[in-house]
Scaffold this motif. Sequence first.
Motif, short mmCIF file in Angstrom:
data_model
loop_
_atom_site.label_atom_id
_atom_site.label_comp_id
_atom_site.label_asym_id
_atom_site.label_seq_id
_atom_site.Cartn_x
_atom_site.Cartn_y
_atom_site.Cartn_z
N ARG A 129 0.84 -1.21 0.00
CA ARG A 129 0.00 0.00 0.00
C ARG A 129 0.87 1.26 0.00
N ARG A 130 2.00 1.23 0.68
CA ARG A 130 2.88 2.40 0.68
C ARG A 130 3.33 2.75 -0.74
N MET A 133 0.43 4.46 -2.49
CA MET A 133 0.17 5.82 -2.03
C MET A 133 0.95 6.85 -2.85
N PHE A 138 -4.74 8.67 -5.21
CA PHE A 138 -4.93 7.58 -4.25
C PHE A 138 -5.37 8.19 -2.92
N TYR A 140 -6.36 8.03 1.10
CA TYR A 140 -5.96 7.25 2.26
C TYR A 140 -6.30 8.00 3.54
N CYS A 246 -8.95 3.34 2.30
CA CYS A 246 -8.21 3.86 1.15
C CYS A 246 -8.92 3.46 -0.14
#
Length: 422
Positions: A129-130, A133, A138, A140, A246
């Motif tokens: 997920r990082r 991002m 995106f 979050y 997210c």
Amino acid sequence: MEHVAGRSINLALSFRGRSALARVGLEQKVIEQHGIPMYGRMIHNPDGSRRSIPYGKADQCIYSVGRRYLNETMLTEAENHPNVHLHFHHKLIHSDLKKGKMVFENNGEEVQAEADLVLGCDGAYSAVRRQMMKMPRFNYSQTYIPHGYMELCIPPTQHGQFAMEPNYLHIWPRGQFMMIALPNQDKSWTVTLFMPFDVFDSLTNPDCLLDFFRVHYRDAIPLIGEEKLIKDFFSNRASSLVSIKCSPYHSSKGLIMGDAAHAMVPFYGQGMNAGFEDCLLLDELMTKHHMDLDRVLPEYTELRNPDAEAICDLAMYNYVEMRDLVNSRTFLLRKMLDNLLHAFFPNSWMPLYGMVSFSRVRYHRAIEHKRRQDKIVRSTVMALVAALAGGAAYLLQRGDLWRTAADTVHAQARQALAGLGL
């Protein structure tokens, strides 16, 4: 895979998770070998008395399953497939989710890999997920609640039996905090204490701890044992609870699932079940679109995101219900009403908990259905109140003889509204 002290090992397996396990032929094995059925909540009052609240119909239950056993069962099944290769102790340090390339670290060395699809199922603090991002557009957000949790344990009795009724999720609701206990296969109980961090911080020595338990959890002290309670409490520290939302869940060759996409607080028991249902939905879309990822991945995000965000919100709400509302007459009266109407109209009137735990009704649609039912109840009660008010007005016109009866009617109307939370 040894138990990690301080981390709750229990999972509450319900219909969504069972459906995913059934798809790969593991449902019965997990339930029969590792599951303990829980048919409702057992409420522990401050005075030591107990009362049960069923989850639904007499045969409806959720299962307490040890995390370790479930992991071992699934890994063993995966190893039986020649096209599955397991690699442990590999830390993802970089990924290109447009090209499907990954770089791992293993014992100080870099290991490169490439795939047609990268599935990020790596938890609330997801490395996949990082990378996502960094993509444009995106979204979050994460929210830490001001409450933490700590694991304790109720051991088996001297005769090797459960110290409490085993087929319930036991709850000690205390308003701003609570304690729960789930049964284990070895006849012990995994106990989880949920409290604001400042309450945890105030319990600085054994005397403070025991005084606190004598006030709020008196009946749990002999179950845990004073020495064990002190040892377990001061050898652990409270852990935080985070909720993550997210979107989107996909990129060209990447997809995040489970806690990586929608970590939630544990109070609806749906974290694992939602993660398993993620896999079920992906499998259904893969079949529907004949493995065409250009169609599968966008549709997965479109379908799953509103449901994932809905269950994250429900999990937050259910903490209030578990620690406080289960002691409310309003809550109990409404639950009785929902169960009664469901018995008469099983296809049209469904309690929210039943839709979430005993069906695959989409999470966000379950909430919408609950809101419609709330409107029906509110309208019905208001119509009843109007009728009672009209009757009261008529009685008032008949003079003082009827005034007492009219006051009684008004009081009953107010109680009906308050009793249903309206």
